[in-house]
Design an enzyme around this catalytic site. Structure first.
Site, short mmCIF file in Angstrom:
data_model
loop_
_atom_site.label_atom_id
_atom_site.label_comp_id
_atom_site.label_asym_id
_atom_site.label_seq_id
_atom_site.Cartn_x
_atom_site.Cartn_y
_atom_site.Cartn_z
N ASN A 161 0.81 -1.23 0.00
CA ASN A 161 0.00 0.00 0.00
C ASN A 161 0.84 1.27 0.00
O ASN A 161 0.35 2.35 0.33
CB ASN A 161 -0.98 0.00 1.19
CG ASN A 161 -0.24 0.08 2.53
OD1 ASN A 161 0.98 -0.08 2.55
ND2 ASN A 161 -0.95 0.34 3.60
N ASP A 189 3.41 2.50 1.84
CA ASP A 189 3.81 3.29 3.01
C ASP A 189 5.23 2.95 3.49
O ASP A 189 5.66 3.40 4.55
CB ASP A 189 2.80 3.10 4.17
CG ASP A 189 2.74 1.66 4.65
OD1 ASP A 189 3.42 0.80 4.03
OD2 ASP A 189 2.02 1.38 5.62
N ASP A 228 3.28 -17.08 13.93
CA ASP A 228 4.25 -16.96 15.01
C ASP A 228 3.48 -16.59 16.27
O ASP A 228 2.88 -15.51 16.35
CB ASP A 228 5.24 -15.83 14.64
CG ASP A 228 6.59 -16.00 15.28
OD1 ASP A 228 6.63 -16.43 16.45
OD2 ASP A 228 7.59 -15.68 14.62
N HIS A 254 15.26 -14.23 11.22
CA HIS A 254 15.22 -12.78 11.43
C HIS A 254 16.06 -12.34 12.63
O HIS A 254 16.10 -11.14 12.94
CB HIS A 254 13.77 -12.36 11.65
CG HIS A 254 13.21 -12.96 12.90
ND1 HIS A 254 13.01 -14.32 13.05
CD2 HIS A 254 12.85 -12.41 14.09
CE1 HIS A 254 12.56 -14.57 14.26
NE2 HIS A 254 12.44 -13.44 14.91
#
Ligand code: GLC
Length: 627
Positions: free
Chosen positions: A105, A107, A180, A407
């Site tokens: 979108n 942003d 998660d 991550h």
């Protein structure tokens, strides 16, 4: 039962003790032979304090705590082997860090619509399931690992309707979704915590772990993994709350059955929406055996005080079994379990015990005695040793999760050798190790392109709370800004959190808007370019994932090490009686002699275009053995 009269050597008959000794060896980087030296082995445990002298000032305390831990499973039946086949054993799972995968979108922040847009790419890559890092409503102190509302989607990521669409679209492509679940702690903005802080006697008063300050200090000496003490005050209660991670991540009180009811309700909510599995964040920390001070000696070694009281807590198995019975059912579960060893993992994952399906353990990610922030070059012989154990003697009982990136870690290629010349070769070597492994394979976004660490310039470019707190801590401890920066730069989790590189456009095709964190080397490494290049890392991953799918031998076959004592080569057979594969890998930067094998073989994959006499630097080959 182990007592103070037990001899050190006899400890090795106790599975939990074996795991703990192995962990200490891993952290301290000491040679196992010292621990197992005959003189040490013949000592009674009670003699150790004298023997250790000043090196172990709190030896008596450590010994008593450890004896309790070792005896925790004294009457537990050892699980039997299981060779059952399940979809999740065969799956190649791809982890998405939603913030950084694809912005839908405009942003600058990745979102669910973005993920939906890229499902065809993931299908083409060949992965079977996606694990999304948390997508729930969160103030983002730790990028979603601090949940404010488990039944709402993080505003930046989209809406519940987007989540439902994602599940539908994935299922339509035959893919499964793993969420998660972060339930060791919540956000301090979760309504339970807000109420708990205000109303000690109220409904949520006992949902968290509150204790009175002790002698003017904190309730105990435990450290938070994100720097500083693990306790924090609030104005509204005369007690402090425990937070193993940031101040904004208060630990839930699992001793309270209402907390466990809440967790079951959350799991049921998402299962009803069609979610196929869960990755359980730091799930081995949920049972705190005691809130006593942590040993200073162990704290020094592990870098955080207190871990021995909760990394394998007394009620862990009971809590997990309860969740499985009440809510998980046949949904897939993978627990993140830092610090547990293979024997503990057997008990956590054996089929007949009905707790978890598999766990992530981490010992293979750093060399002995090293941690993520140390400046060193990773030696692949350690990966060989760790994976050989997991895939060999343990996989019959405890099906392993096979991964090298996520991550929370810098990129593996950079850790091994940052010389650009070897980048693609190494990335493909890793692909060979993973996709011929006996275990469930987890890939992390960007790994399929051979992503490397990011060339960050200074602290202003980092976003991770762990890095920011660590930097401030190092400065407070007297390090110069340059020293502190160098340490943080080596280990920052942000290396793996920059946007997925789809194209060489300004924002790497991730977004039209400046992303929330800077972009890596998109010109050297992006999906669009690698798609058109048959020798790319991306094509290697596609080929190897396909190979694994076509040959269940690579999933279920036995793992038979070959010439395992030879340094710098990693060779093994995979065999299920129907087919036999031979994998040979050069683990170092120089050419090495090829181990001699017998019988005829046909090459099915190599990370080099042409084979020579020996194995070229980091060469990795897969052969089918012709019978
Ligand atoms: C796990 C997550 C990590 C997070 C921590 C606290 O280790 O993988 O990203 O910061 O738990 O939730």
């Amino acid at each position: 039962m182990i007592t103070r009269e037990t001899k050190v050597g006899e400890l090795l008959n106790n599975p939990i003790a074996r795991d703990v000794l192995a962990q200490l060896v891993q952290y301290a980087g000491v040679n196992e032979k010292i621990v197992l030296n005959p003189i040490v082995k013949s000592l009674k445990i009670s003699a150790l304090p004298k023997f250790a002298g000043k090196a172990l000032p709190d030896a008596d305390y450590v010994i008593d705590t450890m004896i309790d831990l070792f005896n925790q499973e004294a009457n537990t039946k050892q699980p039997s082997k299981s060779n059952a086949h399940y979809w999740w054993k065969e799956a190649v799972v791809y982890q998405i860090y939603p913030r950084s995968f694809q912005d839908g979108n405009g942003d600058g922040i990745g979102d669910l619509k973005g993920i939906i847009r890229r499902l065809d790419y993931l299908k083409e890559l060949g992965v079977d399931a996606l694990w999304l890092s948390p997508i729930f409503d969160s103030p983002n102190d730790d990028n979603g690992y601090d949940v404010r509302d488990y039944r709402a989607i993080m505003t930046e990521f989209g809406t519940m309707a987007d989540a439902e669409e994602l599940i539908r679209e994935m299922h339509a492509r035959g893919m499964r979704l793993i969420l998660d679940l972060v339930v060791n702690h919540t956000s301090d903005e979760h309504e339970w915590f807000v109420d708990s802080a205000k109303n000690p006697q109220g409904e949520h008063g006992d949902y968290y772990i509150w204790r009175k300050p002790k002698d003017g200090g904190h309730p105990n000496n435990w450290h938070s993994f994100f720097s500083g003490p693990a306790w924090e005050k609030v104005d509204t209660r005369d007690e402090e709350y425990l937070h193993l991670f940031s101040k904004k991540q208060p630990d839930l009180n699992w001793e309270n059955p209402k907390v466990r009811d809440e967790v079951c309700d959350i799991i049921d909510f998402w299962r009803e929406k069609g979610v196929d599995g869960f990755r359980l964040d730091v799930i081995n920390y949920i049972s705190k055996t005691s809130l006593e001070d942590g040993s200073a000696t162990l704290g020094g070694l592990l870098q955080f005080n207190g871990i021995e009281h909760y990394f394998y807590g007394k009620r862990l198995h009971e809590f997990l079994h309860e969740l499985r019975q009440r809510s998980f059912g046949d949904a897939f579960t993978v627990g993140e379990t830092p610090g547990t060893g293979p024997e503990m993992n057997k008990l956590l994952t054996a089929d007949e015990r009905e707790e978890l399906n598999t766990v992530f353990s981490f010992d293979h990610l750093e060399n002995l005695g090293k941690n993520r922030f140390d400046d060193y070059r990773y030696n692949l012989n350690h990966l060989k040793k760790s994976f050989s154990r997991l895939e060999g003697e343990f996989a019959d009982y405890a099906w392993p999760s096979i991964f090298v990136e996520n991550h929370d870690n810098p990129r593996m290629v950079s850790k091994i050798n940052s010389n650009e010349e070897y980048r693609d070769i190494l990335a493909k070597l890793i692909a060979v190790v993973l996709l011929t492994a006996r275990g469930t394979v987890f890939l992390y976004q960007g790994q399929e392109l051979g992503a490397v660490n990011v060339n960050f310039h200074d602290m202003s470019e980092l976003r991770d709370i762990e890095s920011i707190n660590k930097y401030n801590d190092l400065i407070a401890c007297g390090k110069t800004p340059e020293q502190a920066w160098q340490t943080v730069l080596g280990g920052t989790r942000d290396h793996s959190r920059t946007p997925m590189q789809w194209t060489d456009e300004t924002y790497a095709g991730f977004s039209e808007h400046e992303p929330w964190i800077c972009v890596g080397d998109k010109d050297a490494c992006n999906v669009a370019a690698q798609r058109n290049e048959e020798t790319s890392v991306l094509h290697a991953y596609m080929t190897l994932i396909q190979l694994r799918k076509e040959h269940p031998t690579l999933v279920y076959g036995t793992f038979e090490p070959f010439e395992s004592a030879k340094e710098d080569v990693f060779c093994y057979y995979r065999d299920d009686g129907k087919e036999r594969f031979y994998i040979e890998i050069n683990l170092c930067e120089r050419a090495v002699k090829q181990p001699n094998t017998k019988g005829k073989m046909e090459l099915v994959y190599s990370n080099y275009m042409a084979q020579g006499d020996g194995l070229q630097p980091y060469e990795a080959n897969i052969y089918r053995v012709l019978r």
